[in-house]
Scaffold this motif. Structure first.
Motif, PDB file in Angstrom:
ATOM      1  N   SER A  61      -1.530 -15.312 -13.775  1.00 31.01           N
ATOM      2  CA  SER A  61      -0.634 -15.538 -14.904  1.00 31.01           C
ATOM      3  C   SER A  61      -1.015 -14.603 -16.054  1.00 31.01           C
ATOM      4  O   SER A  61      -2.098 -14.016 -16.058  1.00 31.01           O
ATOM      5  N   TYR A  79       2.660 -13.898 -26.985  1.00 27.79           N
ATOM      6  CA  TYR A  79       3.622 -13.695 -25.902  1.00 27.79           C
ATOM      7  C   TYR A  79       3.397 -12.308 -25.323  1.00 27.79           C
ATOM      8  O   TYR A  79       2.553 -11.556 -25.808  1.00 27.79           O
ATOM      9  N   TYR A  81       5.494  -8.839 -23.152  1.00 24.28           N
ATOM     10  CA  TYR A  81       6.695  -8.195 -22.632  1.00 24.28           C
ATOM     11  C   TYR A  81       6.349  -7.658 -21.249  1.00 24.28           C
ATOM     12  O   TYR A  81       5.261  -7.119 -21.046  1.00 24.28           O
ATOM     13  N   SER A  86       8.510  -8.780 -11.541  1.00 24.66           N
ATOM     14  CA  SER A  86       8.439 -10.182 -11.966  1.00 24.66           C
ATOM     15  C   SER A  86       9.371 -10.470 -13.146  1.00 24.66           C
ATOM     16  O   SER A  86       9.609 -11.629 -13.481  1.00 24.66           O
ATOM     17  N   ALA A  87       9.906  -9.427 -13.758  1.00 25.95           N
ATOM     18  CA  ALA A  87      10.791  -9.597 -14.917  1.00 25.95           C
ATOM     19  C   ALA A  87      12.248  -9.711 -14.465  1.00 25.95           C
ATOM     20  O   ALA A  87      12.670  -9.045 -13.529  1.00 25.95           O
ATOM     21  N   LYS A  88      13.002 -10.548 -15.156  1.00 27.70           N
ATOM     22  CA  LYS A  88      14.436 -10.670 -14.876  1.00 27.70           C
ATOM     23  C   LYS A  88      15.181  -9.447 -15.393  1.00 27.70           C
ATOM     24  O   LYS A  88      16.225  -9.090 -14.889  1.00 27.70           O
ATOM     25  N   GLN A  92      11.284  -8.021 -20.621  1.00 25.74           N
ATOM     26  CA  GLN A  92      11.472  -9.468 -20.789  1.00 25.74           C
ATOM     27  C   GLN A  92      10.299 -10.069 -21.557  1.00 25.74           C
ATOM     28  O   GLN A  92       9.144  -9.778 -21.280  1.00 25.74           O
ATOM     29  N   LYS A  93      10.606 -10.908 -22.529  1.00 33.19           N
ATOM     30  CA  LYS A  93       9.585 -11.636 -23.290  1.00 33.19           C
ATOM     31  C   LYS A  93       9.183 -12.868 -22.480  1.00 33.19           C
ATOM     32  O   LYS A  93      10.051 -13.647 -22.063  1.00 33.19           O
ATOM     33  N   VAL A  94       7.886 -13.012 -22.227  1.00 34.00           N
ATOM     34  CA  VAL A  94       7.397 -14.123 -21.404  1.00 34.00           C
ATOM     35  C   VAL A  94       6.219 -14.824 -22.078  1.00 34.00           C
ATOM     36  O   VAL A  94       5.577 -14.273 -22.975  1.00 34.00           O
ATOM     37  N   HIS A  98       3.655 -17.088 -17.181  1.00 35.21           N
ATOM     38  CA  HIS A  98       4.403 -16.143 -16.342  1.00 35.21           C
ATOM     39  C   HIS A  98       3.480 -15.516 -15.303  1.00 35.21           C
ATOM     40  O   HIS A  98       2.390 -15.049 -15.618  1.00 35.21           O
ATOM     41  N   ASP A 104       3.461  -4.452 -12.186  1.00 30.35           N
ATOM     42  CA  ASP A 104       4.138  -4.815 -13.434  1.00 30.35           C
ATOM     43  C   ASP A 104       3.479  -4.079 -14.594  1.00 30.35           C
ATOM     44  O   ASP A 104       2.271  -3.787 -14.558  1.00 30.35           O
TER      45      ASP A 104
END
Length: 112
Positions: A61, A79, A81, A86-88, A92-94, A98, A104
């Motif tokens: 994670s 957070y 980015y 793994s990002a949509k 993406q802010k996760v 995550h 990645d």
């Protein structure tokens, strides 16, 4: 019986250190067996470091990545980015839960 089952999954690799034969294959096999992935860190506003990836166990994670870097990074995490599989979507802010995937790109944002 469990030991036999474990050995069933092993592959034999013929190598020669003297003749530099199949050493890369051996490294790849060890890497695959350890089930590690590469994460590229990208500083905020900067460029990703593709030369030296952070090596972490598969299914790590974001907060586990922070802890691997330094306890202050983990403590001050806000957070992240993500760019990659793994990002949509790109950038993406996760949050801390995550799960990252191999290759990645991650930008960590801290509270300070």
């Amino acid at each position: 019986l469990q030991e036999k089952e474990h050995l069933h999954h092993l592959k034999l690799h013929s190598i020669s250190a003297d003749k530099d034969r199949n050493l890369e294959d051996l490294k790849d096999a060890i890497y695959q067996q350890l089930d590690l992935i590469r994460i590229y860190l990208r500083p905020k506003g900067g460029v990703a470091d593709y030369e030296e990836p952070l090596i972490v166990p598969r299914n790590s994670s974001i907060i586990e990545i922070c802890a691997k870097i330094h306890r202050d990074v983990e403590k001050n995490f806000r957070y992240a980015y993500i760019w990659g599989t793994s990002a949509k979507f790109k950038g993406q802010k996760v949050g801390k839960k995550h799960i990252v995937e191999d290759e990645d790109v991650v930008t960590l944002i801290n509270a300070k």
